[in-house]
Design a protein around this motif. Structure first.
Motif, mmCIF file in Angstrom:
data_model
loop_
_atom_site.group_PDB
_atom_site.id
_atom_site.type_symbol
_atom_site.label_atom_id
_atom_site.label_comp_id
_atom_site.label_asym_id
_atom_site.label_seq_id
_atom_site.Cartn_x
_atom_site.Cartn_y
_atom_site.Cartn_z
ATOM 1 N N THR A 172 0.782 -1.241 -0.092
ATOM 2 C CA THR A 172 -0.031 0.010 -0.044
ATOM 3 C C THR A 172 0.868 1.090 -0.149
ATOM 4 N N MET A 173 0.485 2.232 -0.648
ATOM 5 C CA MET A 173 1.276 3.584 -0.790
ATOM 6 C C MET A 173 0.249 4.755 -1.243
ATOM 7 N N HIS A 174 0.230 5.744 -0.514
ATOM 8 C CA HIS A 174 -0.477 6.843 -1.385
ATOM 9 C C HIS A 174 0.049 7.608 -2.392
ATOM 10 N N PRO A 175 -0.618 7.915 -3.333
ATOM 11 C CA PRO A 175 -2.221 8.216 -3.451
ATOM 12 C C PRO A 175 -2.908 7.002 -4.129
ATOM 13 N N HIS A 176 -2.062 5.903 -4.002
ATOM 14 C CA HIS A 176 -2.679 4.819 -4.882
ATOM 15 C C HIS A 176 -3.769 3.826 -3.994
ATOM 16 N N GLY A 177 -3.413 3.812 -2.703
ATOM 17 C CA GLY A 177 -3.892 2.872 -1.980
ATOM 18 C C GLY A 177 -3.255 1.517 -2.008
ATOM 19 N N GLY A 186 20.640 8.355 3.001
ATOM 20 C CA GLY A 186 19.559 8.799 3.850
ATOM 21 C C GLY A 186 18.639 9.485 2.742
ATOM 22 N N TYR A 187 18.728 9.743 1.469
ATOM 23 C CA TYR A 187 17.797 10.549 0.823
ATOM 24 C C TYR A 187 17.480 9.656 -0.378
ATOM 25 N N VAL A 188 16.044 9.944 -0.800
ATOM 26 C CA VAL A 188 15.637 9.102 -1.964
ATOM 27 C C VAL A 188 16.085 9.670 -3.123
ATOM 28 N N THR A 189 16.548 9.081 -4.136
ATOM 29 C CA THR A 189 17.238 9.422 -5.370
ATOM 30 C C THR A 189 16.352 9.191 -6.517
ATOM 31 N N SER A 190 15.574 8.297 -6.405
ATOM 32 C CA SER A 190 14.615 8.122 -7.670
ATOM 33 C C SER A 190 13.360 7.197 -7.316
ATOM 34 N N VAL A 191 12.318 7.258 -7.877
ATOM 35 C CA VAL A 191 11.134 6.818 -7.502
ATOM 36 C C VAL A 191 10.352 6.479 -8.937
ATOM 37 N N SER A 192 9.903 5.085 -9.119
ATOM 38 C CA SER A 192 9.364 4.571 -10.389
ATOM 39 C C SER A 192 8.218 4.992 -10.960
ATOM 40 N N ASP A 193 7.369 5.332 -9.693
ATOM 41 C CA ASP A 193 5.876 5.794 -9.695
ATOM 42 C C ASP A 193 5.832 7.300 -10.025
ATOM 43 N N ARG A 216 5.627 12.905 -8.011
ATOM 44 C CA ARG A 216 5.186 14.201 -8.066
ATOM 45 C C ARG A 216 4.675 14.548 -6.778
ATOM 46 N N GLU A 217 4.144 13.921 -5.791
ATOM 47 C CA GLU A 217 3.745 14.193 -4.315
ATOM 48 C C GLU A 217 5.146 14.814 -3.838
ATOM 49 N N LEU A 218 6.296 13.889 -4.110
ATOM 50 C CA LEU A 218 7.452 14.436 -3.444
ATOM 51 C C LEU A 218 8.010 15.797 -3.982
ATOM 52 N N GLU A 219 7.709 15.777 -5.319
ATOM 53 C CA GLU A 219 8.114 17.164 -5.982
ATOM 54 C C GLU A 219 7.268 18.565 -5.252
ATOM 55 N N VAL A 220 6.106 18.206 -5.191
ATOM 56 C CA VAL A 220 5.377 19.289 -4.422
ATOM 57 C C VAL A 220 5.833 19.709 -3.206
ATOM 58 N N ALA A 221 6.101 18.499 -2.398
ATOM 59 C CA ALA A 221 6.778 18.814 -0.818
ATOM 60 C C ALA A 221 7.892 19.495 -1.068
ATOM 61 N N ALA A 222 8.699 18.976 -2.133
ATOM 62 C CA ALA A 222 10.011 19.728 -2.269
ATOM 63 C C ALA A 222 10.051 21.064 -2.607
ATOM 64 N N ASP A 223 8.904 21.559 -3.142
ATOM 65 C CA ASP A 223 8.814 22.960 -3.495
ATOM 66 C C ASP A 223 8.801 23.861 -2.134
ATOM 67 N N GLU A 224 8.061 23.272 -1.056
ATOM 68 C CA GLU A 224 8.220 23.958 0.188
ATOM 69 C C GLU A 224 9.521 23.436 1.118
#
Length: 313
Positions: A197-202, A215-222, A227-235
């Protein structure tokens, strides 16, 4: 759906509400039925039981109305089944600082309430202690899975914690449903593959591969998670990509995943890994996202010794 058995577990076993204590149920318009089920059990234990309802908050972490916050500070026991989480609000913190025993049920649904709380929390507490004993002193914790996970976490000086659901001491706080042992690692490296399970998919119909370095995420296949991480990174900048948490589920009542992160991350024998905020769980990163992904078939090693994970018999 009969909510009373789960409400009985929450008030009597998890919170140990007494007849001489005050109990406040905080809920909102969309979770009213769960709130009322808890209230009905509470009023059978104590004459000093109150339920307060307000419109759902705009986002997780939004403060409740001030009259609700004031009531939380005055109560002995607080239960908060709400659409948006009150876990990390100033209102919840002030309540437990004042001595309240509090449990939040963020985003709870009736199905999750019944499945996760119709359980033996004393047994869950025992499982938490057993897992904690195996991992607490490990310098490195490695997780693998048949789906391709191979990631190593280094807790460093950070403490492993247990969310047992037993909230019996003044100032105690828990999520409900509960049942996990977790740490905010100082660093991590490798690959983990989310197949639960993972948001936003359920509940996922495809695996998500996530790469971690220092200690940092460098790539996400989904694309949607990315996109959720990119939006959070804007802040929050790079902090949005912080590897925030390694958790091990210990709730023996959760025998299958249902698509709710709140419940599924507690499933016995699963592992969850989170990205983003860890300030509330022993870390030092404050970010506007905490994104958990659940792994169904993990193997966990503490300093190269395989950890005996909780399993449903």
């Amino acid at each position: 759906m009969d909510l009373r058995p789960a409400a009985e577990t929450a008030l009597r076993q998890c919170m140990a509400l007494r007849s001489d204590e005050s109990c406040l149920i905080v809920t909102d318009d969309d979770r009213r039925r769960i709130g009322e089920a808890l209230y009905e059990v509470a009023r059978g234990i104590t004459d000093d039981a109150v339920v307060l309802t307000y419109p759902p908050g705009p986002q997780h972490g939004a403060e409740p109305p001030e009259p609700v916050a004031a009531a939380m500070r005055q109560a002995d026991v607080v239960l908060a089944p709400t659409t948006k989480s009150l876990s990390h609000t100033r209102a919840r913190g002030a309540a437990t600082d004042a001595g309240a025993r509090a449990a939040t049920l963020p985003g709870i649904t009736e199905e999750v309430f019944v499945t996760g709380l119709d359980a033996d929390y004393e047994r869950i507490h025992e499982e938490c202690e057993r897992v904690l004993e195996q991992v607490a002193d490990a310098e490195k914790v490695r997780v693998t899975s048949p789906q391709g996970t191979d990631v190593t976490f280094e807790p460093g000086e950070r403490e492993w914690l247990a969310d047992t659901g037993i909230v019996h001491r003044s100032g105690d706080f828990s999520n409900l449903p509960a049942g996990e042992v977790f740490v905010s690692p100082e660093t991590a490296n490798g690959t983990y593959v989310v197949d639960g399970t993972m948001h936003p998919h359920g509940l996922l119909d495809h695996a998500i591969t996530i790469e971690v370095e220092d200690g940092y995420v460098t790539s996400v296949s989904d694309p949607e998670v990315a996109r959720e991480l990119e939006v959070a990174a804007d802040e929050a900048g790079r902090d949005a990509y912080n590897l925030a948490e390694l958790g091990i589920g210990t709730n023996l009542a959760v025998t299958e995943l249902v698509g709710s992160v709140l419940l599924d991350e507690k499933a016995a024998g699963t592992v969850h890994v989170a990205i983003g905020d860890d300030a509330g769980i022993g870390g030092d990163t404050d970010a506007p996202i905490h994104s958990d992904g659940i792994l169904r078939e993990p193997t966990v090693y503490a300093d190269d010794v395989e950890v005996e994970l909780p399993r449903v018999e």
